[in-house]
Design an enzyme around this catalytic site. Sequence first.
Site, mmCIF file in Angstrom:
data_model
loop_
_atom_site.group_PDB
_atom_site.id
_atom_site.type_symbol
_atom_site.label_atom_id
_atom_site.label_comp_id
_atom_site.label_asym_id
_atom_site.label_seq_id
_atom_site.Cartn_x
_atom_site.Cartn_y
_atom_site.Cartn_z
ATOM 1 N N HIS A 164 47.367 -9.643 -4.337
ATOM 2 C CA HIS A 164 47.272 -8.209 -4.616
ATOM 3 C C HIS A 164 46.825 -7.461 -3.363
ATOM 4 O O HIS A 164 46.183 -8.052 -2.482
ATOM 5 C CB HIS A 164 46.231 -7.936 -5.708
ATOM 6 C CG HIS A 164 46.653 -8.337 -7.086
ATOM 7 N ND1 HIS A 164 45.899 -9.183 -7.875
ATOM 8 C CD2 HIS A 164 47.729 -8.002 -7.830
ATOM 9 C CE1 HIS A 164 46.496 -9.339 -9.039
ATOM 10 N NE2 HIS A 164 47.614 -8.647 -9.052
ATOM 11 N N CYS A 251 38.574 -7.646 -9.512
ATOM 12 C CA CYS A 251 39.447 -7.999 -10.646
ATOM 13 C C CYS A 251 38.722 -8.032 -11.975
ATOM 14 O O CYS A 251 39.330 -7.871 -13.022
ATOM 15 C CB CYS A 251 40.049 -9.388 -10.482
ATOM 16 S SG CYS A 251 40.410 -9.882 -8.854
HETATM 17 C C1 CIR Z 1 46.346 -13.976 -11.558
HETATM 18 O O1 CIR Z 1 47.006 -14.695 -10.785
HETATM 19 O O2 CIR Z 1 46.844 -13.044 -12.158
HETATM 20 C C2 CIR Z 1 44.882 -14.319 -11.775
HETATM 21 N N1 CIR Z 1 44.695 -15.724 -11.711
HETATM 22 C C3 CIR Z 1 44.021 -13.615 -10.757
HETATM 23 C C4 CIR Z 1 44.064 -12.107 -10.888
HETATM 24 C C5 CIR Z 1 43.273 -11.431 -9.851
HETATM 25 N N2 CIR Z 1 43.241 -10.023 -10.085
HETATM 26 C C6 CIR Z 1 43.044 -9.108 -9.145
HETATM 27 O O3 CIR Z 1 43.019 -9.414 -7.952
HETATM 28 N N3 CIR Z 1 42.958 -7.847 -9.528
#
Ligand code: CIR
Length: 256
Positions: A164, A251
């Site tokens: 991201h 996140c």
């Molecule tokens: C994913 O790959 O979607 C999750 N394991 C990690 C999400 C991380 N989210 C973020 O950076 N906003």
Amino acid sequence: MNTFKHAIVRKPAKSLVDGITTHPELGKPDYELALRQHEAYVGALERCGLSVRVLPAQEEFPDSCFVEDVAVCTGRFALVTRPGADTRRGEIAGVRELLAEYYDDLEEIRAPGTIEGGDVMMVGEAFYIGLSSRTNADGAAQFIAALERRGYSGRGVKMPPTLHLKTGCSYMEEGVLLVDRAFAAYPEFASFKRVDIAPEESYAANCLRVNDYVIVPAGYPKALAAIRAAGMRTIELDMSEYRKIDGGLSCLSLRF
Ligand code: CIR
């Protein structure tokens, strides 16, 4: 500077151990430790002055504790996203109703658009949107149109192979931007007071400015020193179990 009053988090599910990861070599998260780290995270947000709402765990969605990805909360409206990861799309069920408790003005991303909130970086009234493997041009265009209808601006940012946008850069307010080397040469970021994150500390490019504090992942001494040298007060949190499934500090919450 943006000041926040509320945060929404979601308790990690036991299925968290099966969250999506690009770092299988780090091993699977320890659920009990992840829960304790989550409690410490909630405590840190409270110390920053936020009232924190903890949503119940959603076992059917391993990545559902990463609530940042299902919504974008601005000062004027909130957006229900449409996650780009297939296994995460169902996480938006109920999010509109939840946000309606706080916002009169809501938008949602429609197919074929996708956006995950981790790709949205708010810098005052300007929003940077990472065109990542999770956020497509159609989703970004829908979001930018929604922003412009409310007097904000938005622009897409071409991405390196990073999950991201905020995996690799985070705005600390006061003109300060933390930047991983992958974004170092980006002309979009030339006008910021940049804090370059050392390659061996790249996980620390995702820090979280919340009111008077910057929350920093524990174990990244150079990043910590640079943020303190910029005159900011810090809170360190152990994020080891979330790092294993590509999750960072931002996140785990929605802040508004
Ligand atoms: C994913 O790959 O979607 C999750 N394991 C990690 C999400 C991380 N989210 C973020 O950076 N906003």
